[in-house]
Design a protein around this motif. Structure first.
Motif: not given
Ligand code: HEM
Ligand code: HEM
Ligand code: FE2
Lengths: 99, 464
Positions: B140-164
């Protein structure tokens, strides 16, 4: 450590941090509302924290190293709320949200 | 509303249900202290307590995940990728939890062999779930990580909070895994298990809730991104700087080398500092943005989080973190007092703020206020403070009579358990626990009823 000293020491340690919290909280609130009386109360809290630290150093059976840590951190702690406050103010002014 | 926010609402619902289950088993566990032979060999204290603290971990994790699914698309301006998978894993997660709970209730424990480890109970406090379920949670956590990281890659965007947040999820998952190899040496086993427990609550979760609070602050109080991010970085540095080696305060008496006494005492003594910084920050922001907040319950719960985190973790923790004190307080109700206060202050209060953020959005009101939330706020805080005070007195009686006077013998332990101070503390915990439970009932009522339309105040509520 005698049974009574155990409870005394633990309570003093707790009060030390609580007094530190009182200092930070009152200082912040006093500055926010520009109320010198609260800032003075904050200073009183810091003095209380220092007194507690000294009491820990004098009356408790903690090892010398812990006593040094407690007293030194109480002294250094004097500058932390004002420094934090100044930093927050600078940050907010830079964002045009200043007081 | 984004699709992932609908999933958030599901996670929040599951979290609130499990919160209720947790409170029920908390009340039941407390009852054993008043009637020690209750349900003996039918449903033992140990099982009840397992259900209490395992649901604690799971409901908070679910609430955290819900919070991230809530803010992720908003942060990155992009719908979360892999939503179907995420929706499926939600149900997988629920099913795993339900099966494990049923096994705990009906099977309870097994003999000391591999089968038990895999299918009944791993016997590690807070994470007793058997191995198959652990693997499920990791999936479950891996899927969650995929959701978060995948979205960042797709959106080509990352905020400071999301990096942390992303960088924090990695150690969070790794320390979860390090607890399960089951070495036969008890010291080695505890050594790694503490990585999980301590590095979660005093490092990675503290960072995670910092991110969540930063997002809520921007949302509810309109604090600017640059401010919350600058603050978050400092907080993270301080929390990790003190928290990682603060781990040593669990290595005093488990057979680890002597130097941990110094390391653990020193670094954990510094841990209250960042918590104090958060108090100042919250006062500053609360004061600056007081008039702008359109969500009073969330505002109050964030403030409660800052203070509760400081007092429950900072003050209560500091009291017993030096080895000379911990020698006596270790593993008494004193610890339980700190455990309740810290978990409640640092995590429950923060998560409740997020629930109210979601409530405002789903209800579509401009301004969220009312009466019920104040009752639940009051009952929760009153109940919790009463509980931890009762536990503190009971724990001090144990340390005083059972350890310092009695010399930690079994006889002394038993006698301390019959001491009037101890018994009074146990009754107080029960009574205040019921009050806490009432707070939960009001919370559920409040979250489920549609808010009355309160017009946003036209004039400032209070001069700044
Ligand atoms: C109605 C409210 C509650 C009651 C009556 C209750 C009761 C209990 C009892 C009896 C134990 C077992 C302690 C022991 O082993 O002697 C326990 C453990 C624990 N509970 Fe609760 N609880 C309540 C709410 C909560 C809440 C809200 C939290 C978290 C925010 C929480 C977190 C914990 C933790 C972390 C432990 C393990 C503590 C330790 O062993 O040091 N409980 N609780
Ligand atoms: C949010 C932050 C925190 C949470 C949720 C938390 C929670 C807990 C819990 C649940 C336990 C009991 C573990 C067990 O034996 O099962 C514990 C133990 C302990 N905590 Fe914390 N804690 C936090 C922060 C702190 C801080 C900042 C300090 C020190 C200043 C501290 C000092 C200790 C110590 C010394 C113990 C060991 C008690 C013993 O020997 O029995 N904790 N904590
Ligand atoms: Fe710890």
């Amino acid at each position: 450590m005698t049974p009574a000293a155990l409870i005394e020491t633990a309570v003093l340690l707790g009060l030390l941090v609580l007094a530190g919290g009182g200092y930070a909280g009152l200082y912040g609130y006093g500055r926010l509302r520009a109320r010198p009386a609260l800032v003075a109360a904050a200073t009183a809290c810091w003095i209380a924290a220092l007194a507690i630290a000294l009491a820990i150093a004098v009356v408790t059976p903690l090892d010398a190293g812990w006593k040094v840590l407690v007293v030194v951190s109480a002294i250094v702690y004097a500058v932390i709320p004002p420094a934090t406050w100044r930093y927050l103010e600078r940050l907010h002014v830079a964002e045009g949200e200043g007081p | 509303m984004y699709r992932s926010q609908k999933l958030s609402l599901r996670y929040f619902t599951a979290a609130i249900v499990l919160f209720g289950v947790m409170i029920l088993f908390g009340l039941l566990s407390a009852l054993y202290y008043l009637y020690p032979s209750m349900l003996f060999n039918v449903f033992n204290f140990s099982t009840s307590k397992i259900l209490h603290i395992d649901t604690l971990v799971i409901w908070l994790l679910m609430a955290f995940m819900g919070a991230v699914y809530w803010y992720l698309p908003k942060e990155l301006g992009h719908e979360v990728v892999g939503m179907r998978l995420a929706e499926i894993t939600f149900w997988v997660f629920c099913a795993v939890v339900a099966v494990v709970a049923l096994v705990f209730v009906f099977v309870q424990y097994g003999s000391a062999n591999e089968f038990t480890l895999w299918f009944i109970n791993q016997g590690r406090k807070y994470v007793e779930a058997p191995r198959w379920a652990t693997i499920g949670v990791v999936a479950v956590m891996l899927v969650f990580a995929y959701n978060v990281i995948g979205t960042a890659v797709k959106a080509r965007r990352m905020t400071g909070i999301m990096w942390v947040l992303v960088l924090d999820l990695i150690p969070l998952l790794i320390v979860y895994l390090d607890a399960f190899p089951a070495p036969t040496n008890m010291s080695v086993d505890l050594y790694w298990w503490w990585w999980l427990v301590h590095m979660w609550v005093e490092s990675t979760w503290e960072v995670l809730i910092g991110c969540v609070m930063a997002l809520v602050l921007m949302d509810v109080m309109g604090t600017s991104r640059r401010i919350v991010e600058a603050w978050l970085y400092i907080e993270v540095m301080l929390v990790l700087g003190a928290g990682i080696l603060g781990l040593g305060h669990h290595y005093f008496w488990i057979g680890t080398p002597r130097y941990w006494l110094g390391i653990g005492g020193f670094f954990s003594a510094l841990e209250p500092l960042p918590l104090l910084g958060m108090v100042i920050h919250s006062i500053y922001d609360a004061g600056m943005h007081r008039m702008k907040t359109a969500n009073r319950p969330a505002f109050y719960w964030i403030t409660a989080e800052a203070f509760g985190n400081f007092i429950g973790a900072g003050v209560w923790g500091f009291m017993m973190t030096l080895p000379q004190i911990n020698l006596f307080s270790h593993g008494t109700q004193w610890t339980v007092s700190h455990g309740h206060f810290a978990f409640y202050g640092a995590y429950v209060c923060g998560v409740l703020a997020v629930f109210y953020v979601a409530k405002q959005k789903t209800a579509g009101t401009e301004f969220l206020d009312g009466r019920a939330w104040k009752w639940s706020f009051g009952l929760f805080n009153f109940g919790m403070i009463g509980m931890v005070m009762g536990l503190l007195i009971a724990g001090m009686a144990q340390a005083f009579y059972g350890r310092a006077i009695g010399g930690s013998t079994l006889m002394a332990f038993t006698q301390a358990s019959e001491n009037p101070w101890f018994i009074a503390g146990m009754y107080a915990r029960m009574g205040f626990g019921v009050i806490f439970a009432l707070g939960y009932v009001v919370l559920v009522y409040d979250l489920l009823t549609a808010p009355r339309r309160v017009p946003a105040p036209q004039t400032p509520m209070e001069p700044a």
